[in-house]
Design a protein around this motif. Structure first.
Motif, PDB file in Angstrom:
ATOM      1  N   GLN A  68       0.854  -1.182   0.000  1.00 47.47           N
ATOM      2  CA  GLN A  68       0.000   0.000   0.000  1.00 47.47           C
ATOM      3  C   GLN A  68       0.895   1.239   0.000  1.00 47.47           C
ATOM      4  O   GLN A  68       1.649   1.475   0.940  1.00 47.47           O
ATOM      5  N   LEU A  69       0.828   2.019  -1.074  1.00 48.63           N
ATOM      6  CA  LEU A  69       1.664   3.197  -1.242  1.00 48.63           C
ATOM      7  C   LEU A  69       1.018   4.433  -0.612  1.00 48.63           C
ATOM      8  O   LEU A  69       1.700   5.364  -0.222  1.00 48.63           O
ATOM      9  N   ALA A  70      -0.305   4.436  -0.547  1.00 49.60           N
ATOM     10  CA  ALA A  70      -1.097   5.489   0.077  1.00 49.60           C
ATOM     11  C   ALA A  70      -2.468   4.884   0.360  1.00 49.60           C
ATOM     12  O   ALA A  70      -2.732   3.747  -0.038  1.00 49.60           O
ATOM     13  N   GLY A  71      -3.326   5.610   1.033  1.00 54.77           N
ATOM     14  CA  GLY A  71      -4.661   5.081   1.342  1.00 54.77           C
ATOM     15  C   GLY A  71      -5.421   4.644   0.117  1.00 54.77           C
ATOM     16  O   GLY A  71      -6.202   3.706   0.155  1.00 54.77           O
ATOM     17  N   ASN A  72      -5.175   5.342  -0.997  1.00 53.39           N
ATOM     18  CA  ASN A  72      -5.897   5.034  -2.231  1.00 53.39           C
ATOM     19  C   ASN A  72      -4.998   4.474  -3.343  1.00 53.39           C
ATOM     20  O   ASN A  72      -5.394   4.406  -4.487  1.00 53.39           O
ATOM     21  N   LYS A  73      -3.778   4.065  -2.979  1.00 57.11           N
ATOM     22  CA  LYS A  73      -2.835   3.595  -4.001  1.00 57.11           C
ATOM     23  C   LYS A  73      -2.179   2.291  -3.549  1.00 57.11           C
ATOM     24  O   LYS A  73      -1.643   2.215  -2.443  1.00 57.11           O
ATOM     25  N   LEU A  74      -2.218   1.293  -4.428  1.00 56.40           N
ATOM     26  CA  LEU A  74      -1.727  -0.042  -4.095  1.00 56.40           C
ATOM     27  C   LEU A  74      -0.859  -0.557  -5.240  1.00 56.40           C
ATOM     28  O   LEU A  74      -1.233  -0.458  -6.415  1.00 56.40           O
ATOM     29  N   LYS A  75       0.298  -1.118  -4.887  1.00 58.84           N
ATOM     30  CA  LYS A  75       1.168  -1.746  -5.888  1.00 58.84           C
ATOM     31  C   LYS A  75       1.124  -3.255  -5.689  1.00 58.84           C
ATOM     32  O   LYS A  75       1.320  -3.751  -4.578  1.00 58.84           O
ATOM     33  N   ILE A  76       0.872  -3.971  -6.769  1.00 58.11           N
ATOM     34  CA  ILE A  76       0.866  -5.435  -6.766  1.00 58.11           C
ATOM     35  C   ILE A  76       2.058  -5.881  -7.603  1.00 58.11           C
ATOM     36  O   ILE A  76       2.247  -5.423  -8.732  1.00 58.11           O
ATOM     37  N   ARG A  77       2.851  -6.775  -7.044  1.00 63.25           N
ATOM     38  CA  ARG A  77       4.040  -7.279  -7.750  1.00 63.25           C
ATOM     39  C   ARG A  77       3.986  -8.802  -7.782  1.00 63.25           C
ATOM     40  O   ARG A  77       3.762  -9.451  -6.755  1.00 63.25           O
ATOM     41  N   ARG A  78       4.213  -9.333  -8.965  1.00 62.85           N
ATOM     42  CA  ARG A  78       4.209 -10.785  -9.154  1.00 62.85           C
ATOM     43  C   ARG A  78       5.486 -11.180  -9.868  1.00 62.85           C
ATOM     44  O   ARG A  78       5.857 -10.588 -10.885  1.00 62.85           O
ATOM     45  N   VAL A  79       6.163 -12.205  -9.323  1.00 61.86           N
ATOM     46  CA  VAL A  79       7.395 -12.715  -9.932  1.00 61.86           C
ATOM     47  C   VAL A  79       7.278 -14.236 -10.015  1.00 61.86           C
ATOM     48  O   VAL A  79       6.930 -14.893  -9.030  1.00 61.86           O
ATOM     49  N   PHE A  80       7.572 -14.771 -11.186  1.00 61.21           N
ATOM     50  CA  PHE A  80       7.565 -16.221 -11.393  1.00 61.21           C
ATOM     51  C   PHE A  80       8.827 -16.596 -12.145  1.00 61.21           C
ATOM     52  O   PHE A  80       9.112 -16.053 -13.209  1.00 61.21           O
TER      53      PHE A  80
END
Length: 124
Positions: free
Chosen positions: A78-90
């Motif tokens: 969660q970068l801010a209350g209204n901002k989210l980063k999703i990271r996926r690595v395979f």
């Protein structure tokens, strides 16, 4: 919408795991992984920014898994209350074959990946 909450499920441009290669029949020969997969490393980042005044309410826990030579990680930051980063690595190795005895384990691993990638995020 569910009551005062809205929900979304992030979608990824590329699927790193699918169920289409598995059947209920017992496997008798090795699975040539290169015939299923053409990429050894996926790195995907998605940033979701909600409109002003909206905040994330529930965000899934991340997931890390390993099966033989395959590594998978899904994280939420969660970068801010209204901002989210999703990271996926395979990470995987195209030169490996899956033995008939190990095929069911790969199926379980892929099912965990699929299950975690289908989780919803709620916001209000």
């Amino acid at each position: 919408n569910v009551g005062d909450f809205s929900m979304l499920r992030p979608s990824f441009h590329e699927a790193v795991a699918t169920q289409g290669i598995f059947t209920d029949e017992a496997r008798r020969y090795p699975f040539e992984y290169w015939s299923y997969e053409n990429t050894e490393k996926y790195v995907t980042e998605v940033v979701i920014e909600l409109p002003e005044g909206k905040v994330f309410n529930q965000v899934p826990a991340g997931f890390k898994g390993k099966y033989d030579w395959m590594d998978y990680a899904l994280s939420y930051e969660q970068l801010a209350g209204n901002k989210l980063k999703i990271r996926r690595v395979f990470n995987t190795d195209l030169n490996k074959d899956v033995t008939p005895e190990a095929f069911a384990g790969m199926k379980d691993f892929f099912n965990k990946i699929i299950e975690n990638e289908q989780k919803y995020i709620s916001f209000k």
